[in-house]
Design a protein around this motif. Structure first.
Motif, PDB file in Angstrom:
ATOM      1  N   LEU A  94       0.819  -1.211   0.000  1.00  0.00           N
ATOM      2  CA  LEU A  94       0.000   0.000   0.000  1.00  0.00           C
ATOM      3  C   LEU A  94       0.855   1.265   0.000  1.00  0.00           C
ATOM      4  N   ILE A  95       1.879   1.285   0.797  1.00  0.00           N
ATOM      5  CA  ILE A  95       2.736   2.466   0.859  1.00  0.00           C
ATOM      6  C   ILE A  95       3.422   2.718  -0.483  1.00  0.00           C
ATOM      7  N   LYS A  96       3.959   1.667  -1.056  1.00  0.00           N
ATOM      8  CA  LYS A  96       4.751   1.816  -2.282  1.00  0.00           C
ATOM      9  C   LYS A  96       3.912   1.877  -3.555  1.00  0.00           C
ATOM     10  N   GLU A  97       2.839   1.105  -3.628  1.00  0.00           N
ATOM     11  CA  GLU A  97       2.120   0.944  -4.888  1.00  0.00           C
ATOM     12  C   GLU A  97       0.744   1.605  -4.947  1.00  0.00           C
ATOM     13  N   ASN A  98       0.162   1.917  -3.802  1.00  0.00           N
ATOM     14  CA  ASN A  98      -1.185   2.457  -3.823  1.00  0.00           C
ATOM     15  C   ASN A  98      -1.374   3.515  -2.724  1.00  0.00           C
ATOM     16  N   PRO A  99      -0.584   4.578  -2.778  1.00  0.00           N
ATOM     17  CA  PRO A  99      -0.670   5.597  -1.725  1.00  0.00           C
ATOM     18  C   PRO A  99      -2.036   6.280  -1.647  1.00  0.00           C
ATOM     19  N   GLY A 100      -2.756   6.351  -2.755  1.00  0.00           N
ATOM     20  CA  GLY A 100      -4.094   6.948  -2.726  1.00  0.00           C
ATOM     21  C   GLY A 100      -5.048   6.148  -1.864  1.00  0.00           C
ATOM     22  N   ALA A 101      -4.982   4.835  -1.996  1.00  0.00           N
ATOM     23  CA  ALA A 101      -5.818   3.964  -1.163  1.00  0.00           C
ATOM     24  C   ALA A 101      -5.393   4.086   0.294  1.00  0.00           C
ATOM     25  N   TRP A 102      -4.086   4.149   0.504  1.00  0.00           N
ATOM     26  CA  TRP A 102      -3.573   4.304   1.864  1.00  0.00           C
ATOM     27  C   TRP A 102      -4.117   5.572   2.504  1.00  0.00           C
ATOM     28  N   GLU A 103      -4.080   6.682   1.768  1.00  0.00           N
ATOM     29  CA  GLU A 103      -4.570   7.959   2.283  1.00  0.00           C
ATOM     30  C   GLU A 103      -6.069   7.886   2.606  1.00  0.00           C
ATOM     31  N   ALA A 104      -6.824   7.249   1.732  1.00  0.00           N
ATOM     32  CA  ALA A 104      -8.269   7.115   1.966  1.00  0.00           C
ATOM     33  C   ALA A 104      -8.533   6.287   3.221  1.00  0.00           C
ATOM     34  N   LEU A 105      -7.768   5.231   3.407  1.00  0.00           N
ATOM     35  CA  LEU A 105      -7.927   4.393   4.594  1.00  0.00           C
ATOM     36  C   LEU A 105      -7.529   5.156   5.850  1.00  0.00           C
ATOM     37  N   LEU A 106      -6.473   5.920   5.741  1.00  0.00           N
ATOM     38  CA  LEU A 106      -6.030   6.737   6.875  1.00  0.00           C
ATOM     39  C   LEU A 106      -7.092   7.752   7.253  1.00  0.00           C
ATOM     40  N   ASP A 107      -7.652   8.405   6.247  1.00  0.00           N
ATOM     41  CA  ASP A 107      -8.698   9.397   6.515  1.00  0.00           C
ATOM     42  C   ASP A 107      -9.886   8.774   7.245  1.00  0.00           C
ATOM     43  N   LYS A 108     -10.203   7.540   6.910  1.00  0.00           N
ATOM     44  CA  LYS A 108     -11.351   6.883   7.533  1.00  0.00           C
ATOM     45  C   LYS A 108     -11.037   6.346   8.924  1.00  0.00           C
ATOM     46  N   TYR A 109      -9.898   5.664   9.069  1.00  0.00           N
ATOM     47  CA  TYR A 109      -9.620   4.944  10.311  1.00  0.00           C
ATOM     48  C   TYR A 109      -8.646   5.632  11.265  1.00  0.00           C
ATOM     49  N   ASP A 110      -7.971   6.667  10.800  1.00  0.00           N
ATOM     50  CA  ASP A 110      -7.028   7.364  11.677  1.00  0.00           C
ATOM     51  C   ASP A 110      -6.945   8.843  11.320  1.00  0.00           C
ATOM     52  N   PRO A 111      -8.075   9.526  11.278  1.00  0.00           N
ATOM     53  CA  PRO A 111      -8.062  10.929  10.847  1.00  0.00           C
ATOM     54  C   PRO A 111      -7.264  11.849  11.768  1.00  0.00           C
ATOM     55  N   GLU A 112      -7.134  11.478  13.029  1.00  0.00           N
ATOM     56  CA  GLU A 112      -6.381  12.304  13.978  1.00  0.00           C
ATOM     57  C   GLU A 112      -4.934  11.836  14.132  1.00  0.00           C
ATOM     58  N   LYS A 113      -4.536  10.860  13.341  1.00  0.00           N
ATOM     59  CA  LYS A 113      -3.155  10.348  13.294  1.00  0.00           C
ATOM     60  C   LYS A 113      -2.694   9.738  14.613  1.00  0.00           C
ATOM     61  N   VAL A 114      -3.618   9.214  15.379  1.00  0.00           N
ATOM     62  CA  VAL A 114      -3.295   8.568  16.651  1.00  0.00           C
ATOM     63  C   VAL A 114      -2.447   7.320  16.409  1.00  0.00           C
ATOM     64  N   TYR A 115      -2.880   6.490  15.460  1.00  0.00           N
ATOM     65  CA  TYR A 115      -2.182   5.225  15.221  1.00  0.00           C
ATOM     66  C   TYR A 115      -0.920   5.418  14.409  1.00  0.00           C
ATOM     67  N   VAL A 116      -0.869   6.459  13.598  1.00  0.00           N
ATOM     68  CA  VAL A 116       0.365   6.764  12.869  1.00  0.00           C
ATOM     69  C   VAL A 116       1.478   6.980  13.877  1.00  0.00           C
ATOM     70  N   GLU A 117       1.180   7.742  14.900  1.00  0.00           N
ATOM     71  CA  GLU A 117       2.177   7.989  15.943  1.00  0.00           C
ATOM     72  C   GLU A 117       2.483   6.726  16.746  1.00  0.00           C
ATOM     73  N   LYS A 118       1.439   6.018  17.101  1.00  0.00           N
ATOM     74  CA  LYS A 118       1.597   4.821  17.927  1.00  0.00           C
ATOM     75  C   LYS A 118       2.466   3.760  17.243  1.00  0.00           C
ATOM     76  N   TYR A 119       2.320   3.599  15.920  1.00  0.00           N
ATOM     77  CA  TYR A 119       3.020   2.550  15.200  1.00  0.00           C
ATOM     78  C   TYR A 119       4.147   3.069  14.313  1.00  0.00           C
ATOM     79  N   HIS A 120       4.608   4.259  14.590  1.00  0.00           N
ATOM     80  CA  HIS A 120       5.647   4.884  13.778  1.00  0.00           C
ATOM     81  C   HIS A 120       6.858   3.969  13.560  1.00  0.00           C
ATOM     82  N   HIS A 121       7.366   3.388  14.623  1.00  0.00           N
ATOM     83  CA  HIS A 121       8.552   2.533  14.529  1.00  0.00           C
ATOM     84  C   HIS A 121       8.303   1.308  13.646  1.00  0.00           C
ATOM     85  N   GLN A 122       7.199   0.619  13.853  1.00  0.00           N
ATOM     86  CA  GLN A 122       6.888  -0.566  13.060  1.00  0.00           C
ATOM     87  C   GLN A 122       6.707  -0.216  11.589  1.00  0.00           C
ATOM     88  N   LEU A 123       6.069   0.886  11.308  1.00  0.00           N
ATOM     89  CA  LEU A 123       5.851   1.285   9.933  1.00  0.00           C
ATOM     90  C   LEU A 123       7.154   1.627   9.236  1.00  0.00           C
TER      91      LEU A 123
END
Length: 129
Positions: A94-123
């Motif tokens: 998703l990150i490399k091949e389909n960033p548009g889908a990734w962004e749409a999923l992020l907007d739906k499931y992590d709009p406040e970027k809570v999990y982006v921060e939480k999983y920064h290292h793993q990502l």
């Protein structure tokens, strides 16, 4: 953005079954051919539409969508080893091949970027692969 990929990957690879508290997600779909899914643009798009509630869902897609929030909140603590490995593949894709889908999923499931921060290292480790 990266945490959503983590989440979506968890979800796509888990194709979860019913679980009770303190159990792992079902192993029923652990042998699912993730490479075939991510290699098929039409199939991958269908899963994304399902999870975004913009299209029909297969029974597996419905279960996946139902457990996204739990997987995000628990760091995939109910995932099997096989599911975690498949998740990494989906995240990377998703990150490399389909960033548009990734962004749409992020907007739906992590709009406040809570999990982006939480999983920064793993990502970041997935992106380094």
């Amino acid at each position: 953005m990266k945490s959503l990929i983590f989440t979506i990957a968890v979800l796509f690879t888990l194709v979860l079954g019913e679980i009770s508290e303190n159990e792992k997600y079902t192993e029923k779909y652990d042998s699912l051919d993730i490479d075939a899914i991510i290699g098929n643009k039409r199939l991958m798009a269908a899963y994304v539409r399902c999870v975004l509630e913009k299209g029909k869902c297969t029974p597996e897609g419905k279960l996946l969508k139902a457990h996204i929030t739990d997987a995000l909140q628990t760091g995939c603590s109910k995932c099997t080893i096989a599911q975690k490995g498949a998740m990494r593949k989906v995240i990377h894709h998703l990150i490399k091949e389909n960033p548009g889908a990734w962004e749409a999923l992020l907007d739906k499931y992590d709009p406040e970027k809570v999990y982006v921060e939480k999983y920064h290292h793993q990502l970041n480790s997935v992106l380094e692969e």
